[in-house]
Design a protein around this motif. Structure first.
Motif, PDB file in Angstrom:
ATOM      1  N   LEU A   9      -0.665  13.119  -2.020  1.00  0.00           N
ATOM      2  CA  LEU A   9       0.397  12.425  -1.603  1.00  0.00           C
ATOM      3  C   LEU A   9      -0.055  10.908  -1.082  1.00  0.00           C
ATOM      4  CD1 LEU A   9       3.080  14.690  -0.316  1.00  0.00           C
ATOM      5  CD2 LEU A   9       2.948  13.771  -2.659  1.00  0.00           C
ATOM      6  N   ARG A  10      -1.249  11.075  -0.229  1.00  0.00           N
ATOM      7  CA  ARG A  10      -1.690   9.939   0.421  1.00  0.00           C
ATOM      8  C   ARG A  10      -2.078   8.828  -0.931  1.00  0.00           C
ATOM      9  NH1 ARG A  10      -5.966  13.391   1.347  1.00  0.00           N
ATOM     10  NH2 ARG A  10      -7.726  13.114   0.294  1.00  0.00           N
ATOM     11  N   PHE A  11      -2.441   9.374  -1.917  1.00  0.00           N
ATOM     12  CA  PHE A  11      -2.796   8.174  -2.948  1.00  0.00           C
ATOM     13  C   PHE A  11      -1.504   7.501  -3.446  1.00  0.00           C
ATOM     14  CE2 PHE A  11      -6.398  11.123  -3.245  1.00  0.00           C
ATOM     15  CZ  PHE A  11      -7.206  10.348  -2.679  1.00  0.00           C
ATOM     16  N   LEU A  12      -0.292   8.018  -3.419  1.00  0.00           N
ATOM     17  CA  LEU A  12       0.970   7.420  -3.525  1.00  0.00           C
ATOM     18  C   LEU A  12       1.309   6.331  -2.840  1.00  0.00           C
ATOM     19  CD1 LEU A  12       3.068  10.217  -4.578  1.00  0.00           C
ATOM     20  CD2 LEU A  12       1.445   9.320  -6.024  1.00  0.00           C
ATOM     21  N   GLY A  13       0.540   6.123  -1.798  1.00  0.00           N
ATOM     22  CA  GLY A  13       0.722   4.994  -0.884  1.00  0.00           C
ATOM     23  C   GLY A  13       0.717   3.656  -1.524  1.00  0.00           C
ATOM     24  N   ILE A  14      -0.028   3.330  -2.583  1.00  0.00           N
ATOM     25  CA  ILE A  14      -0.095   1.816  -3.184  1.00  0.00           C
ATOM     26  C   ILE A  14       1.204   1.628  -3.629  1.00  0.00           C
ATOM     27  CG2 ILE A  14      -0.564   3.131  -5.585  1.00  0.00           C
ATOM     28  CD1 ILE A  14      -2.380   0.637  -6.027  1.00  0.00           C
ATOM     29  N   GLY A  15       2.167   2.681  -3.843  1.00  0.00           N
ATOM     30  CA  GLY A  15       3.691   2.318  -4.297  1.00  0.00           C
ATOM     31  C   GLY A  15       4.410   1.660  -3.387  1.00  0.00           C
ATOM     32  N   PHE A  16       3.738   1.597  -1.970  1.00  0.00           N
ATOM     33  CA  PHE A  16       4.511   0.949  -0.934  1.00  0.00           C
ATOM     34  C   PHE A  16       4.280  -0.666  -1.111  1.00  0.00           C
ATOM     35  CE2 PHE A  16       4.982   5.318   0.927  1.00  0.00           C
ATOM     36  CZ  PHE A  16       6.233   5.036   1.436  1.00  0.00           C
ATOM     37  N   THR A  17       2.696  -0.985  -1.320  1.00  0.00           N
ATOM     38  CA  THR A  17       2.457  -2.157  -1.507  1.00  0.00           C
ATOM     39  C   THR A  17       2.773  -2.809  -3.012  1.00  0.00           C
ATOM     40  OG1 THR A  17       0.435  -1.569  -0.206  1.00  0.00           O
ATOM     41  CG2 THR A  17       0.407  -3.478  -1.850  1.00  0.00           C
ATOM     42  N   HIS A  18       3.069  -2.169  -3.716  1.00  0.00           N
ATOM     43  CA  HIS A  18       3.592  -2.454  -5.051  1.00  0.00           C
ATOM     44  C   HIS A  18       5.069  -2.764  -4.907  1.00  0.00           C
ATOM     45  CE1 HIS A  18       4.295  -2.164  -9.593  1.00  0.00           C
ATOM     46  NE2 HIS A  18       3.956  -3.107  -9.363  1.00  0.00           N
ATOM     47  N   ALA A  19       5.859  -2.082  -4.313  1.00  0.00           N
ATOM     48  CA  ALA A  19       7.278  -2.184  -4.040  1.00  0.00           C
ATOM     49  C   ALA A  19       7.465  -3.551  -3.228  1.00  0.00           C
ATOM     50  CB  ALA A  19       8.118  -1.268  -3.189  1.00  0.00           C
ATOM     51  N   GLN A  20       6.355  -3.752  -2.195  1.00  0.00           N
ATOM     52  CA  GLN A  20       6.354  -5.232  -1.152  1.00  0.00           C
ATOM     53  C   GLN A  20       6.093  -6.328  -2.161  1.00  0.00           C
ATOM     54  OE1 GLN A  20       3.768  -4.937   2.039  1.00  0.00           O
ATOM     55  NE2 GLN A  20       3.791  -7.387   2.133  1.00  0.00           N
ATOM     56  N   ILE A  21       5.073  -6.022  -3.148  1.00  0.00           N
ATOM     57  CA  ILE A  21       4.695  -7.329  -4.137  1.00  0.00           C
ATOM     58  C   ILE A  21       5.926  -7.611  -5.051  1.00  0.00           C
ATOM     59  CG2 ILE A  21       3.321  -8.064  -5.983  1.00  0.00           C
ATOM     60  CD1 ILE A  21       1.775  -8.036  -3.346  1.00  0.00           C
ATOM     61  N   LEU A  22       6.550  -6.672  -5.425  1.00  0.00           N
ATOM     62  CA  LEU A  22       7.792  -6.866  -6.355  1.00  0.00           C
ATOM     63  C   LEU A  22       8.892  -7.623  -5.531  1.00  0.00           C
ATOM     64  CD1 LEU A  22       8.037  -3.497  -8.289  1.00  0.00           C
ATOM     65  CD2 LEU A  22       7.507  -5.769  -9.144  1.00  0.00           C
ATOM     66  N   SER A  23       9.129  -7.117  -4.110  1.00  0.00           N
ATOM     67  CA  SER A  23      10.144  -7.711  -3.507  1.00  0.00           C
ATOM     68  C   SER A  23       9.870  -9.216  -3.227  1.00  0.00           C
ATOM     69  CB  SER A  23      10.339  -7.015  -2.045  1.00  0.00           C
ATOM     70  OG  SER A  23      10.736  -5.493  -2.801  1.00  0.00           O
ATOM     71  N   GLN A  24       8.603  -9.529  -2.984  1.00  0.00           N
ATOM     72  CA  GLN A  24       8.207 -10.856  -2.615  1.00  0.00           C
ATOM     73  C   GLN A  24       8.225 -11.934  -3.793  1.00  0.00           C
ATOM     74  OE1 GLN A  24       4.933  -9.203   0.812  1.00  0.00           O
ATOM     75  NE2 GLN A  24       4.555 -10.723  -0.543  1.00  0.00           N
TER      76      GLN A  24
END
Length: 467
Positions: A9-24
């Motif tokens: 599950l730790r490798f899914l953490g890139i999804g948080f960065t991707h969500a942040q990039i999308l939002s910005q």
């Protein structure tokens, strides 16, 4: 499906960065109610994008070879920059403090921090097995899906908490991934398949960068233009896009789905064309469809970009971060160009003359189609071309016989690559390393070759080649 195909599950953490990039930056509008957040065409948006591009270029130029070992030391600064940047973007400004300067500094912090964090995740995935990354990257879209569903349900102001969680969660999972990442990957990667010549690598990146740039120009153009009609409903396209990422993961697991940039662009070109054609209709329904298609394109291109760089890292790990940084910088530049184009049209015309939007959309259609068909072109055999300049070159008669069989039996470009390697007596483990493919994918290609050539063993296949 084997249990080993399920990533930690730790490798899914890139999804948080991707969500942040999308939002910005991507104009997805996950946090469209948040005051001061740099979205789309504001000056802070451009400041954040430029800061991100400069960061990518600098990191790609500096962290290569032996300096890659120092790159992970940027994890803590990237988390701090993200948090400080977010707080500066949303925090109420005291009287007497220039609000524009505070927003500008916040956008700079977010741009620098998120770019470094994306590259740190690239370093993590460069050390993973290909078959694990094929699952983890698309499956991380679940995080984007959760954000897209949860953000509109939160009361005003609370969606900032989600943005604050993103860098903290992503950074924590990065730390765990670094702590348990293999120590010997750099040596393994260096001893893998021979790397391309610098000139061929440069040509390859140019051929990828041009259509990649045009696709992101199209995504940003569609995002800004359609957002004029679609306000407050942007979570729907993000849900559609993130579900596409999950479907990619399912495809990788159950169907050994594999694609490269050439195949990707030919598949995505019709989708991009449809989205641009829909700009000829000025309605909320067409805007919703455009945003959904754009979200699908963004998620898919992002996944394949990372997988492409991961496969290349197997043979030239020393420049792995530089490759990722270059392609991310190109996508950022495309986003800036598309936003500037759309902002200029909407500002000067006030969206009164819709014919200008249609003309620009038509020009983009021609550009995307031309780049896809002319630059990416039809897939060809990579192995024969690469070995032509190699000391262990494949004999021309073997290459010609394999190509003749490929044309006669309808083999794909990748199946032809595998066929040539089989004809040279290479084992499946060697083929996995040389083509940087997973074991299941190579086995699938071999099975398809046997089926199309109507043989049941390697010896029968060799006899068929030598006839």
């Amino acid at each position: 499906m084997k249990g080993s195909r399920i990533p930690h599950l730790r490798f899914l953490g890139i999804g948080f960065t991707h969500a942040q990039i999308l939002s910005q930056y991507a104009g997805s509008g996950l946090f469209h109610k948040m005051p001061g957040l740099p979205i789309n065409t504001g000056n802070t948006w451009f400041a954040g994008m430029i800061a991100g591009i400069v960061t990518l270029v600098v990191c790609g130029a500096v962290f290569r070879g032996s300096r890659l070992r120092c790159f992970r030391k940027l994890l803590a600064p990237s988390i701090i920059l993200n948090i400080v940047g977010l707080l500066l973007s949303i925090w109420p400004v005291s009287e007497g403090v220039p609000a524009a300067l505070v927003s500008f500094l916040g956008a700079m912090g977010l741009g620098i921090g998120s770019s470094i964090m994306f590259l740190l995740w690239a370093d993590v995935f460069n050390g993973m097995k290909i078959e694990d990354a094929e699952i983890a990257l698309p499956l991380s879209s679940v995080i984007v899906l959760i954000y897209a569903v949860a953000a509109p349900l939160l009361p005003g102001g609370f969606d900032g908490i989600l943005m604050l969680v993103a860098p903290l969660a992503s950074g924590s999972m990065l730390y765990l991934a670094f702590k348990e990442s293999p120590k010997t990957f750099q040596q393994d990667a260096a001893s893998a398949a021979p790397s391309n010549a610098p000139s061929s690598l440069a040509r390859e990146l140019v051929c990828i960068s041009i259509p990649l740039f045009l696709f992101y120009v199209t995504l940003s153009w569609n995002g800004v233009v359609s957002q004029h009609e679609l306000v407050g409903s942007r979570s729907v396209p993000d849900i559609v896009g993130s579900l596409t990422g999950v479907l990619c993961a399912i495809g990788f697991v159950f169907f050994s789905f594999k694609t490269d940039f050439a195949a990707l662009f030919r598949w995505l070109c019709p989708l991009a064309t449809v989205a641009l054609v829909l700009n000829f209709w000025d309605s909320e329904v067409s805007s919703l469809v455009i945003c959904s298609i754009s979200s699908v394109l963004d998620i898919t291109i992002w996944i394949v970009t990372y997988l492409y760089c991961l496969r290349k890292a197997r043979s030239d790990y020393d420049i792995s971060i530089a490759r990722v940084a270059a392609l991310l910088a190109v996508s950022h530049l495309g986003a800036i160009a598309g936003n500037m184009l759309a902002a200029g049209v909407l500002t000067s015309l006030g969206y009164v003359d819709h014919s200008i939007v249609q003309v620009i959309s038509l020009v983009l259609i021609c550009s995307v189609v031309s780049a896809t068909m002319g630059i990416v072109g039809r897939p060809t055999s990579r192995i024969a071309d690469e070995w032509h300049e190699n000391a262990n070159a494949v004999p021309s008669d073997v290459s010609s016989r394999c190509k003749a069989i490929s044309e006669r039996q309808g083999l794909t470009a990748r199946e032809l690559d595998v066929l040539i390697l089989l004809a040279m007596g290479r084992s499946q483990p060697y083929i996995c390393e040389y083509l940087t493919l997973s074991k299941s994918t190579v086995s699938t290609h071999v099975g398809h070759i046997y089926q199309k050539c109507d043989v049941h063993s390697r010896q029968e296949l060799l006899d068929c080649i030598n006839e």
